[in-house]
Design an enzyme around this catalytic site. Structure first.
Site, short mmCIF file in Angstrom:
data_model
loop_
_atom_site.label_atom_id
_atom_site.label_comp_id
_atom_site.label_asym_id
_atom_site.label_seq_id
_atom_site.Cartn_x
_atom_site.Cartn_y
_atom_site.Cartn_z
N GLU A 95 18.76 48.70 26.16
CA GLU A 95 19.94 49.16 26.90
C GLU A 95 19.73 48.80 28.36
O GLU A 95 18.77 49.25 28.98
CB GLU A 95 20.16 50.65 26.69
CG GLU A 95 20.60 50.96 25.27
CD GLU A 95 21.75 50.08 24.81
OE1 GLU A 95 22.78 50.02 25.51
OE2 GLU A 95 21.63 49.42 23.76
N CYS A 117 23.50 53.66 35.26
CA CYS A 117 23.94 52.39 34.69
C CYS A 117 25.46 52.40 34.54
O CYS A 117 26.11 51.37 34.55
CB CYS A 117 23.27 52.18 33.34
SG CYS A 117 23.37 53.62 32.30
P1 NAP Z 1 13.41 48.52 35.27
O1 NAP Z 1 12.87 48.13 36.58
O2 NAP Z 1 13.85 47.47 34.33
O3 NAP Z 1 12.29 49.43 34.57
C1 NAP Z 1 12.49 50.05 33.32
C2 NAP Z 1 11.16 50.23 32.63
O4 NAP Z 1 10.63 48.96 32.28
C3 NAP Z 1 10.11 50.90 33.52
O5 NAP Z 1 9.35 51.79 32.74
C4 NAP Z 1 9.30 49.71 33.97
O6 NAP Z 1 7.99 50.04 34.36
C5 NAP Z 1 9.28 48.89 32.70
N1 NAP Z 1 8.85 47.48 32.88
C6 NAP Z 1 8.84 46.72 34.00
N2 NAP Z 1 8.36 45.49 33.71
C7 NAP Z 1 8.05 45.47 32.39
C8 NAP Z 1 7.52 44.50 31.50
N3 NAP Z 1 7.21 43.27 31.90
N4 NAP Z 1 7.32 44.84 30.21
C9 NAP Z 1 7.64 46.06 29.77
N5 NAP Z 1 8.14 47.05 30.57
C10 NAP Z 1 8.35 46.75 31.86
O7 NAP Z 1 14.65 49.54 35.43
P2 NAP Z 1 14.77 50.84 36.36
O8 NAP Z 1 14.87 50.39 37.77
O9 NAP Z 1 13.76 51.85 35.99
O10 NAP Z 1 16.18 51.42 35.88
C11 NAP Z 1 17.40 50.94 36.37
C12 NAP Z 1 18.04 49.97 35.42
O11 NAP Z 1 18.19 50.58 34.15
C13 NAP Z 1 19.44 49.58 35.84
O12 NAP Z 1 19.63 48.21 35.62
C14 NAP Z 1 20.32 50.40 34.93
O13 NAP Z 1 21.62 49.87 34.73
C15 NAP Z 1 19.52 50.41 33.68
N6 NAP Z 1 19.86 51.52 32.80
C16 NAP Z 1 20.60 51.26 31.67
C17 NAP Z 1 20.98 52.30 30.84
C18 NAP Z 1 21.79 52.05 29.61
O14 NAP Z 1 21.90 52.95 28.77
N7 NAP Z 1 22.38 50.87 29.45
C19 NAP Z 1 20.60 53.60 31.15
C20 NAP Z 1 19.83 53.84 32.30
C21 NAP Z 1 19.47 52.78 33.11
P3 NAP Z 1 7.61 50.18 35.91
O15 NAP Z 1 8.30 51.39 36.39
O16 NAP Z 1 6.14 50.30 35.83
O17 NAP Z 1 8.07 48.92 36.58
#
Ligand code: NAP
EC number: 1.2.1.88
Length: 514
Positions: free
Chosen positions: A285, A319
Site C-alpha cells: 500500500e 496517504c
Molecule cells: P517509507 O519511507 O517508504 O517507509 C515505510 C517503511 O519502509 C519504513 O518502515 C521504512 O523503514 C521501510 N523501508 C525503507 N527502505 C526499505 C527497504 N529498502 N526495504 C524494506 N523496507 C524499507 O514511507 P513513510 O515515510 O514511513 O510513510 C509515508 C508513505 O507511506 C507515503 O508515501 C504515504 O502515502 C504512504 N502510506 C500509504 C498508505 C496506504 O494505505 N496506501 C498508508 C499510510 C502511508 P525506515 O523507517 O527504516 O526507513
C-alpha cells in the site's frame, strides 16, 4: 459475541476526557528515554546500536532508545518464525482470534496512554492520535471476527458420490513493514491480520516511530500470544529490509509506505532466490495524490472545509490527504477565498496542547523535502497563505495554499506528504474528471456537488480506491470504508475490508469420492 462496530472517538469537549488524556500524557512523560529491545522468540535482546526516537515537536526530547536488529538477528528471527509457524498454524482460528480480542480489550483500557505516545513520538494532535488508536482497536476487533467468518472456508458444489471442500490455510512467515504516519493503526492492523490468519511474522516498524510499536508488541505478549509468533526487528530499512524481502523463506511481504520503497520491494520480491520454492506474495500500500473536486452547484462552505481539513489534518501526512483541489471555474474564486480564510484560523504548535490543530512534520528529511516543494510551488503557482517553516525547536510548517496551478505541474502530480495544497481551475465536469485522474496514483478522492448526475458519473469515472461524496477524502473507518488504492497507490488490498485476511492465506480444495 457483539457484532462489530467501530470504536467511538473521544469527545475532548468533556472535561473528564480532557483530564484523562492529560494524565496519560503526564504518565508517558515519566516513561521517556527508556530502552526497548529487539524481541525474537519471546526473548528480549538489547543491542549496542540503537534508534534514538525523538519528539518531532521538540527535537531535544528523546522518546526512547530502541535496539536495532542487524542481518544476523534478522536471520535468527526468521528461523524462530519458521519454527513457530509449524505450531501456530495448527492453533484453532477461534483461539488465535481470542488472543486478538484480548489485546483489543487491553488496548481499549490503555487507549489514552497509547495515544499519548503518538502525540509524543509522531507529533499527532490529540484528535489525530485518538483516531489512530481507535483504528488500531478496530483492526483487532474486525480481523478477529473476519477470521471466525472464514474459518470453515466457503461452500462449493459436490456432485453425487463426491464430497468437496474449500478452505483457507496460512501462508508462512510474513515480513511486516510499516510507515510512520499511522504508527499504531497500520502497524497493528497489518501485523494482526497476518497473525490471526495463522502466519508468523517479523515486524519492522518505521525508524521514526519505533517506541509505540515496541509498546504494542509488549501488549500482544501480555495478551497471551505464544513466543515466536510476532518477532520485533526494528532496524534500518535499507539494511535489514532488503535482506528480509530477499530471504528465500519469506512467504509474503506486507508493506505500507512510499511508492519508491514499495516498488523496490515488489521488484526484489519477484526474484526467486536459491532455496525458494514459492512465488512471494506482496501486499504493497503506497502513496497518493488525492483530490477534492468541487462542482459549480455545491455547498461552498462544505467545499472549503473539506479541502482544508483533508489537506492539513496531521500536517498533510496521510496517504489520503487531499493535496489537490480541483474547482469549477464558476466557483473557483469563492472557494479559494473561503479556504484561505479558514486556513488562517488553524492553530499550529506543540500537539501536546489540545488547542493546536496542527503539530509538526515527522523529521528533518520531511521538513526539507516539504520546504523544497514550497519553493517549487512559488515558481509554479500563487502563494495564498502559509509557505513558512520553522525547525528551530521542532519541524513546524505552516498550512500552505497555492493557487492557479497547471494540471500537469509538479505540485499537482507529486506526493508532497506535508501541509501543502494546490488549487487548479477546471472548465467543466469533464475537465474536472480528467484532472482528477491525471496522476500515477489512485488512492482517495472526494466530490462536493449537489448534482445527482455528477455523483453517478464520478462513481464510474473517478478512478480511486476510496471515493467520497460531500465530505473530505480522509478518515476511512475499518469495516465501513475498506481502504486501499489503484495504480501506483498499491495493490488495492483494502485494509479493514471483508477480503483482507485472504491475502495472507491460500485456498485449498479437497475432493473425496464417496
Ligand atoms: P517509507 O519511507 O517508504 O517507509 C515505510 C517503511 O519502509 C519504513 O518502515 C521504512 O523503514 C521501510 N523501508 C525503507 N527502505 C526499505 C527497504 N529498502 N526495504 C524494506 N523496507 C524499507 O514511507 P513513510 O515515510 O514511513 O510513510 C509515508 C508513505 O507511506 C507515503 O508515501 C504515504 O502515502 C504512504 N502510506 C500509504 C498508505 C496506504 O494505505 N496506501 C498508508 C499510510 C502511508 P525506515 O523507517 O527504516 O526507513
Amino acid at each position: 459475541m457483539k457484532p462489530y462496530t467501530h470504536e467511538p472517538f473521544t469527545n475532548f469537549a468533556e472535561e473528564k476526557n480532557k483530564q484523562a488524556f492529560q494524565e496519560a500524557l503526564n504518565y508517558v512523560q515519566s516513561q521517556l528515554g527508556k530502552e526497548y529491545p529487539v524481541i525474537i522468540g519471546g526473548e528480549s535482546i538489547h543491542t549496542d546500536k540503537k534508534i534514538t526516537s525523538i519528539n518531532p515537536a521538540n527535537k531535544e526530547e528523546v522518546i526512547g532508545q530502541v535496539s536495532m536488529a542487524d542481518q544476523e538477528l534478522a536471520e535468527k528471527a526468521m528461523q524462530e518464525a519458521l519454527t513457530t509457524f509449524e505450531t501456530w498454524k495448527k492453533w484453532k482460528p477461534e483461539h488465535r482470534a481470542n488472543i486478538i480480542f484480548r489485546a483489543a480489550a487491553m488496548l481499549r483500557r490503555r487507549k489514552h496512554e497509547f495515544s499519548a505516545y503518538l502525540v509524543k513520538e509522531a507529533g499527532k494532535p490529540w484528535k489525530e492520535a485518538d483516531a489512530d488508536t481507535a483504528e488500531a482497536i478496530d483492526f483487532l476487533e474486525y480481523y478477529g471476527r473476519q477470521m471466525l467468518r472464514i474459518k470453515e472456508g466457503f461452500p462449493v458444489n459436490s456432485r453425487d458420490g463426491e464430497f468437496n471442500q474449500f478452505h483457507y490455510i496460512p501462508l508462512g512467515v510474513g515480513i511486516i513493514i510499516s510507515p510512520f504516519n499511522f504508527p499504531l493503526a497500520i502497524m497493528a492492523g497489518t501485523t494482526v491480520a497476518a497473525i490471526v490468519s495463522g502466519n508468523t511474522v517479523l515486524l519492522k516498524p518505521a525508524n521514526s516511530t519505533p517506541v509505540v510499536a515496541a509498546k504494542f508488541v509488549e501488549l500482544m505478549y501480555e495478551a497471551g500470544l505464544p513466543k515466536g509468533v510476532l518477532n520485533f526487528v526494528p532496524g534500518s530499512g535499507a539494511q535489514i529490509g532488503d535482506y528480509l524481502v530477499d530471504h528465500p523463506k519469506t512467504r509474503f511481504v506486507s508493506f505500507t509506505g512510499s511508492r519508491e520503497v514499495g516498488c523496490r520491494i515488489n521488484e526484489r520480491a519477484a526474484k526467486i532466490n536459491p532455496g525458494q520454492i514459492w512465488i512471494k506474495r506482496v501486499i504493497a500500500e503506497m502513496g497518493g495524490k488525492d483530490t477534492v473536486v468541487v462542482d459549480n452547484d455545491a455547498d461552498l462552505d462544505l467545499a472549503a472545509a473539506s479541502i482544508v481539513y483533508s489537506a492539513f489534518g496531521f500536517s498533510g501526512q496521510k496517504c489520503s490527504a487531499g493535496s489537490r483541489a480541483v474547482i469549477h471555474q464558476d466557483v473557483y474564486d469563492v472557494v479559494l477565498e473561503k479556504a484561505v480564510a479558514l486556513t488562517k484560523t488553524l492553530t499550529i504548535g506543540n500537539p501536546e496542547d489540545l488547542n493546536n490543530y496542527m503539530g509538526p512534520v515527522i523529521d528533518d528529511k520531511s521538513f526539507k523535502k516539504i520546504m523544497n516543494y514550497i519553493e517549487v510551488g512559488k515558481e509554479e503557482g500563487r502563494l495564498m497563505t502559509g509557505g513558512e517553516g520553522d525547525d528551530s525547536k521542532g519541524y513546524f510548517i505552516q498550512p500552505t495554499i497555492f493557487a492557479d496551478l497547471d494540471e500537469k505541474s509538479r505540485l499537482m502530480q507529486e506526493e508532497i506528504f506535508g501541509p501543502v495544497v494546490a488549487f487548479c481551475k477546471a472548465r467543466d465536469f469533464d475537465h474536472m474528471m480528467t484532472i482528477a485522474n491525471n496522476t500515477d496514483y489512485g488512492l482517495t478522492g472526494a466530490l462536493i456537488t449537489n448534482n445527482r448526475e455528477h455523483i453517478e458519473r464520478a462513481r464510474e469515472e473517478f478512478h480511486v480506491g476510496n471515493l467520497y461524496f460531500n465530505r473530505g477524502c480522509t478518515g476511512a473507518i475499518v469495516g465501513y470504508q475498506p481502504f486501499g488504492g489503484f495504480n501506483m497507490s498499491g495493490t488495492d488490498s483494502k485494509a479493514g475490508g471483508p477480503d483482507y485476511l485472504l491475502l495472507h492465506m491460500q485456498a485449498k480444495t479437497t475432493a473425496e469420492t464417496l
